[in-house]
Design a protein around this motif. Structure first.
Motif, PDB file in Angstrom:
ATOM      1  N   ASP A 133      33.857  39.553  37.302  1.00  0.00           N
ATOM      2  CA  ASP A 133      33.383  39.691  38.684  1.00  0.00           C
ATOM      3  C   ASP A 133      34.240  38.886  39.652  1.00  0.00           C
ATOM      4  N   ALA A 134      34.620  37.675  39.250  1.00  0.00           N
ATOM      5  CA  ALA A 134      35.453  36.830  40.120  1.00  0.00           C
ATOM      6  C   ALA A 134      36.817  37.474  40.343  1.00  0.00           C
ATOM      7  N   VAL A 135      37.403  38.036  39.290  1.00  0.00           N
ATOM      8  CA  VAL A 135      38.693  38.723  39.421  1.00  0.00           C
ATOM      9  C   VAL A 135      38.549  39.909  40.363  1.00  0.00           C
ATOM     10  N   SER A 136      37.497  40.701  40.189  1.00  0.00           N
ATOM     11  CA  SER A 136      37.274  41.870  41.056  1.00  0.00           C
ATOM     12  C   SER A 136      37.137  41.460  42.517  1.00  0.00           C
ATOM     13  N   ARG A 137      36.413  40.375  42.761  1.00  0.00           N
ATOM     14  CA  ARG A 137      36.239  39.901  44.148  1.00  0.00           C
ATOM     15  C   ARG A 137      37.563  39.439  44.752  1.00  0.00           C
ATOM     16  N   LEU A 138      38.315  38.637  43.991  1.00  0.00           N
ATOM     17  CA  LEU A 138      39.581  38.128  44.515  1.00  0.00           C
ATOM     18  C   LEU A 138      40.600  39.252  44.724  1.00  0.00           C
ATOM     19  N   ALA A 139      40.626  40.192  43.791  1.00  0.00           N
ATOM     20  CA  ALA A 139      41.613  41.275  43.855  1.00  0.00           C
ATOM     21  C   ALA A 139      41.207  42.398  44.797  1.00  0.00           C
ATOM     22  N   HIS A 140      39.964  42.431  45.200  1.00  0.00           N
ATOM     23  CA  HIS A 140      39.456  43.555  45.997  1.00  0.00           C
ATOM     24  C   HIS A 140      39.719  44.862  45.257  1.00  0.00           C
ATOM     25  N   ALA A 141      39.570  44.806  43.932  1.00  0.00           N
ATOM     26  CA  ALA A 141      39.772  45.965  43.062  1.00  0.00           C
ATOM     27  C   ALA A 141      38.914  45.752  41.827  1.00  0.00           C
ATOM     28  N   ARG A 142      38.427  46.822  41.282  1.00  0.00           N
ATOM     29  CA  ARG A 142      37.561  46.717  40.114  1.00  0.00           C
ATOM     30  C   ARG A 142      38.366  46.333  38.875  1.00  0.00           C
ATOM     31  N   CYS A 143      37.959  45.246  38.250  1.00  0.00           N
ATOM     32  CA  CYS A 143      38.567  44.798  36.991  1.00  0.00           C
ATOM     33  C   CYS A 143      37.722  45.390  35.867  1.00  0.00           C
ATOM     34  N   GLU A 144      38.253  46.395  35.200  1.00  0.00           N
ATOM     35  CA  GLU A 144      37.480  47.089  34.170  1.00  0.00           C
ATOM     36  C   GLU A 144      37.692  46.516  32.783  1.00  0.00           C
ATOM     37  N   THR A 145      38.720  45.720  32.599  1.00  0.00           N
ATOM     38  CA  THR A 145      39.042  45.216  31.269  1.00  0.00           C
ATOM     39  C   THR A 145      38.437  43.839  31.039  1.00  0.00           C
ATOM     40  N   ARG A 146      38.157  43.554  29.783  1.00  0.00           N
ATOM     41  CA  ARG A 146      37.680  42.226  29.405  1.00  0.00           C
ATOM     42  C   ARG A 146      38.739  41.469  28.617  1.00  0.00           C
ATOM     43  N   LEU A 147      39.841  42.162  28.304  1.00  0.00           N
ATOM     44  CA  LEU A 147      40.970  41.537  27.606  1.00  0.00           C
ATOM     45  C   LEU A 147      42.231  41.780  28.408  1.00  0.00           C
ATOM     46  N   VAL A 148      42.939  40.714  28.712  1.00  0.00           N
ATOM     47  CA  VAL A 148      44.185  40.802  29.466  1.00  0.00           C
ATOM     48  C   VAL A 148      45.245  40.074  28.659  1.00  0.00           C
ATOM     49  N   THR A 149      46.410  40.691  28.533  1.00  0.00           N
ATOM     50  CA  THR A 149      47.524  40.006  27.881  1.00  0.00           C
ATOM     51  C   THR A 149      48.465  39.500  28.952  1.00  0.00           C
ATOM     52  N   ALA A 150      48.711  38.201  28.910  1.00  0.00           N
ATOM     53  CA  ALA A 150      49.677  37.571  29.812  1.00  0.00           C
ATOM     54  C   ALA A 150      50.936  37.316  28.998  1.00  0.00           C
ATOM     55  N   TYR A 151      52.069  37.748  29.520  1.00  0.00           N
ATOM     56  CA  TYR A 151      53.361  37.495  28.889  1.00  0.00           C
ATOM     57  C   TYR A 151      53.988  36.335  29.647  1.00  0.00           C
TER      58      TYR A 151
END
Length: 181
Positions: A45-63
């Motif tokens: 929810d925090a990511v969605s609010r900051l990004a002003h876009a729906r964050c649908e994933t619960r797993l993110v890979t950072a390189y």
């Protein structure tokens, strides 16, 4: 890490770049380490609010890219539907939390809807703010509004993932700085 990024689909996809190629172009000579970031509901929810876009994933890979002990940046991929078909987008974030590079890795939509490298370069140096949107800080793409929206949302999500998830973890694991005596 000879990984070819592709998506299984019955249509013809254009694989424009491998993940390894995009990482090498974004962070030449850097050592890349992948980190899986797990999002709880509150973080999502925090990511969605900051990004002003729906964050649908619960797993993110950072390189995460390192040159010696110095952070060179981090990159993220985001798979999303543009109109009716998927695209895989790559967003590199510089250590100062600005966008360093945006690439389209795969694109299933017709080639006419694919953004030009010159348009993608408009993201370089941008930070997360409300104006990071087509028609505001980023010019609109005539005839490819949904593509412009998809790329911009991916860029804002990558900045939010970086700011809220990766950067705090990197700060927490950074070695203490020594002060000269």
């Amino acid at each position: 890490m000879a990984l070819l990024v592709s998506l299984a689909h019955t249509g013809t996809a254009a694989t424009l770049q491998t993940l390894d190629g995009a990482l090498a172009a974004a962070f030449p000579g850097a050592r890349i380490e992948s980190r899986t970031l797990t999002l709880g509901a509150a973080e999502q929810d925090a990511v969605s609010r900051l990004a002003h876009a729906r964050c649908e994933t619960r797993l993110v890979t950072a390189y995460v890219a390192w040159r010696g002990d110095t952070l060179a940046g981090a990159a993220y991929t985001d798979r999303r539907v543009v109109r009716t078909r998927e695209a895989l987008l790559f967003v590199a974030v510089a250590p100062d939390t600005t966008i360093a590079r945006v690439e389209v890795l795969t694109f299933f939509e017709p080639p006419d809807y694919r953004p030009a490298p010159r348009w993608l370069a408009r993201f370089i140096g941008r930070r997360e703010d409300a104006r990071l949107a087509p028609g505001a800080a980023i010019p609109a793409l005539s005839g490819a509004t949904l593509t412009a929206r998809a790329v911009t949302e991916s860029a804002r999500l990558a900045l939010a993932w970086h700011t809220l998830l990766l950067a705090p973890r990197l700060r927490a694991t950074a070695p203490p700085t020594r002060t000269p005596r």
